[in-house]
Design a protein around this motif. Structure first.
Motif, PDB file in Angstrom:
ATOM      1  N   UNK A  22       0.875  -1.177   0.000  1.00  0.00           N
ATOM      2  CA  UNK A  22       0.000   0.000   0.000  1.00  0.00           C
ATOM      3  C   UNK A  22       0.905   1.218   0.000  1.00  0.00           C
ATOM      4  N   UNK A  23       0.623   2.165  -0.882  1.00  0.00           N
ATOM      5  CA  UNK A  23       1.442   3.380  -0.905  1.00  0.00           C
ATOM      6  C   UNK A  23       0.549   4.606  -0.950  1.00  0.00           C
ATOM      7  N   UNK A  24       0.967   5.635  -0.232  1.00  0.00           N
ATOM      8  CA  UNK A  24       0.291   6.931  -0.314  1.00  0.00           C
ATOM      9  C   UNK A  24       1.335   8.015  -0.051  1.00  0.00           C
ATOM     10  N   UNK A  25       0.926   9.258  -0.164  1.00  0.00           N
ATOM     11  CA  UNK A  25       1.879  10.347   0.047  1.00  0.00           C
ATOM     12  C   UNK A  25       2.353  10.353   1.497  1.00  0.00           C
ATOM     13  N   UNK A  26       3.651  10.169   1.685  1.00  0.00           N
ATOM     14  CA  UNK A  26       4.323  10.192   2.991  1.00  0.00           C
ATOM     15  C   UNK A  26       3.980   9.001   3.892  1.00  0.00           C
ATOM     16  N   UNK A  27       3.610   7.867   3.283  1.00  0.00           N
ATOM     17  CA  UNK A  27       3.392   6.611   4.028  1.00  0.00           C
ATOM     18  C   UNK A  27       2.638   6.800   5.343  1.00  0.00           C
ATOM     19  N   UNK A  28       1.418   7.328   5.235  1.00  0.00           N
ATOM     20  CA  UNK A  28       0.623   7.604   6.438  1.00  0.00           C
ATOM     21  C   UNK A  28      -0.325   6.456   6.775  1.00  0.00           C
ATOM     22  N   UNK A  29      -0.506   6.243   8.072  1.00  0.00           N
ATOM     23  CA  UNK A  29      -1.522   5.316   8.559  1.00  0.00           C
ATOM     24  C   UNK A  29      -2.606   6.174   9.208  1.00  0.00           C
ATOM     25  N   UNK A  30      -3.659   6.435   8.436  1.00  0.00           N
ATOM     26  CA  UNK A  30      -4.762   7.281   8.901  1.00  0.00           C
ATOM     27  C   UNK A  30      -5.913   6.350   9.292  1.00  0.00           C
ATOM     28  N   UNK A  31      -6.371   6.495  10.540  1.00  0.00           N
ATOM     29  CA  UNK A  31      -7.326   5.517  11.077  1.00  0.00           C
ATOM     30  C   UNK A  31      -8.673   5.464  10.371  1.00  0.00           C
ATOM     31  N   UNK A  32      -8.992   6.478   9.611  1.00  0.00           N
ATOM     32  CA  UNK A  32     -10.274   6.462   8.897  1.00  0.00           C
ATOM     33  C   UNK A  32     -10.100   6.147   7.416  1.00  0.00           C
ATOM     34  N   UNK A  33      -8.890   5.773   7.018  1.00  0.00           N
ATOM     35  CA  UNK A  33      -8.602   5.478   5.608  1.00  0.00           C
ATOM     36  C   UNK A  33      -9.040   4.043   5.297  1.00  0.00           C
ATOM     37  N   UNK A  34     -10.231   3.920   4.711  1.00  0.00           N
ATOM     38  CA  UNK A  34     -10.828   2.600   4.472  1.00  0.00           C
ATOM     39  C   UNK A  34     -10.025   1.806   3.440  1.00  0.00           C
ATOM     40  N   UNK A  35      -9.367   2.505   2.540  1.00  0.00           N
ATOM     41  CA  UNK A  35      -8.507   1.849   1.553  1.00  0.00           C
ATOM     42  C   UNK A  35      -7.342   1.158   2.276  1.00  0.00           C
ATOM     43  N   UNK A  36      -6.621   1.917   3.064  1.00  0.00           N
ATOM     44  CA  UNK A  36      -5.491   1.368   3.825  1.00  0.00           C
ATOM     45  C   UNK A  36      -5.940   0.246   4.760  1.00  0.00           C
ATOM     46  N   UNK A  37      -7.030   0.481   5.510  1.00  0.00           N
ATOM     47  CA  UNK A  37      -7.499  -0.526   6.471  1.00  0.00           C
ATOM     48  C   UNK A  37      -7.885  -1.826   5.773  1.00  0.00           C
ATOM     49  N   UNK A  38      -8.461  -1.719   4.586  1.00  0.00           N
ATOM     50  CA  UNK A  38      -8.845  -2.916   3.836  1.00  0.00           C
ATOM     51  C   UNK A  38      -7.612  -3.686   3.386  1.00  0.00           C
ATOM     52  N   UNK A  39      -6.590  -2.979   2.943  1.00  0.00           N
ATOM     53  CA  UNK A  39      -5.336  -3.622   2.531  1.00  0.00           C
ATOM     54  C   UNK A  39      -4.718  -4.348   3.729  1.00  0.00           C
ATOM     55  N   UNK A  40      -4.672  -3.669   4.876  1.00  0.00           N
ATOM     56  CA  UNK A  40      -4.063  -4.286   6.068  1.00  0.00           C
ATOM     57  C   UNK A  40      -4.876  -5.500   6.510  1.00  0.00           C
ATOM     58  N   UNK A  41      -6.203  -5.336   6.527  1.00  0.00           N
ATOM     59  CA  UNK A  41      -7.063  -6.432   6.974  1.00  0.00           C
ATOM     60  C   UNK A  41      -6.911  -7.661   6.080  1.00  0.00           C
ATOM     61  N   UNK A  42      -6.907  -7.430   4.789  1.00  0.00           N
ATOM     62  CA  UNK A  42      -6.727  -8.545   3.847  1.00  0.00           C
ATOM     63  C   UNK A  42      -5.369  -9.213   4.057  1.00  0.00           C
ATOM     64  N   UNK A  43      -4.340  -8.387   4.239  1.00  0.00           N
ATOM     65  CA  UNK A  43      -2.981  -8.920   4.424  1.00  0.00           C
ATOM     66  C   UNK A  43      -2.885  -9.765   5.691  1.00  0.00           C
ATOM     67  N   UNK A  44      -3.494  -9.270   6.752  1.00  0.00           N
ATOM     68  CA  UNK A  44      -3.363  -9.935   8.056  1.00  0.00           C
ATOM     69  C   UNK A  44      -4.294 -11.145   8.173  1.00  0.00           C
TER      70      UNK A  44
END
Ligand code: CO
Length: 209
Positions: A63-85
């Motif tokens: 998962x890549x975004x500007x400045x490698x942020x983990x934003x708690x409301x970012x559903x895109x990022x959370x979905x990637x992490x959830x699928x990975x884990x």
């Protein structure tokens, strides 16, 4: 030649090379993926996860975004992490920042970047908390690199508060979260030693961010 066509031609050259080195490579990949790592990195074109780690397609979920942020409301990022884990059973999650990061430098500049401000505000919050210590660094490049490293620490901590990661830790020691920094000038990746795989360690890290 249209410039975009160089990408398609590059692909043909690449696949020939890969097949020469490993004739079964694509047949194997076509069966499915089982990457062992999740990479949360910056969108910067100079920091591609597989190339800089000497890895091949199939090895890193990204998962890549500007400045490698983990934003708690970012559903895109959370979905990637959830699928990975939960599905890929990835054991290691790497948050990787880098030197000369445009997102970091923009957030520190005080200039107005219009729409992008909505994203940069997440970085500005981190900058605000560490403003005094960063002002002590006189060299501008060193200062932005230091901020990029502080940002990685912050994002690892953010990651350690994600609900389903904490749920995992109640049953096992995985996933292990890591914070890394990539120096573009020499191509070197550095472990920032902020690895976390328990709520206790997350609380310890909270004292550093
Ligand atoms: Co960047």
């Amino acid at each position: 030649m249209e410039s975009y066509k160089e990408l398609l031609e590059g692909n043909l050259r690449w696949l020939v090379d890969v097949k020469k080195a490993n004739p079964a490579f694509f047949d194997k990949l076509a069966e499915g993926q089982s990457p062992r790592f999740l990479w949360i990195g910056c969108s910067d074109s100079r920091v591609p996860a597989t190339e800089i780690t000497g890895s091949m397609p199939g090895s890193i979920f990204v998962h890549r975004n500007i400045a490698n942020l983990v934003v708690h409301s970012d559903i895109n990022l959370l979905s990637v992490i959830n699928y990975a884990v939960e599905y890929l059973k990835v054991k290691h999650i790497i948050v990787c920042g880098h030197s000369s990061c445009g997102g970091i430098e923009a957030a520190m500049s005080g200039k107005n970047f219009g729409f992008l401000e909505n994203w940069l505000n997440h970085i500005k919050d981190v900058y605000h908390y560490h403003f005094d210590e960063l002002q002590k660094i006189t060299d501008e490049r060193d200062r932005s690199d230091a901020m990029a490293m502080i940002n990685v620490r912050q994002q690892v901590w953010n990651l350690s508060k994600v609900s389903f990661i904490r749920d995992k830790w109640e049953k096992e020691d995985f996933p292990i979260l890591h914070g890394w920094f990539y120096q573009i000038r020499d191509g070197m990746l550095k472990d920032l030693n902020v690895s976390v795989n328990s709520v206790e360690q997350s609380e310890e890290l909270s004292l550093l961010v």
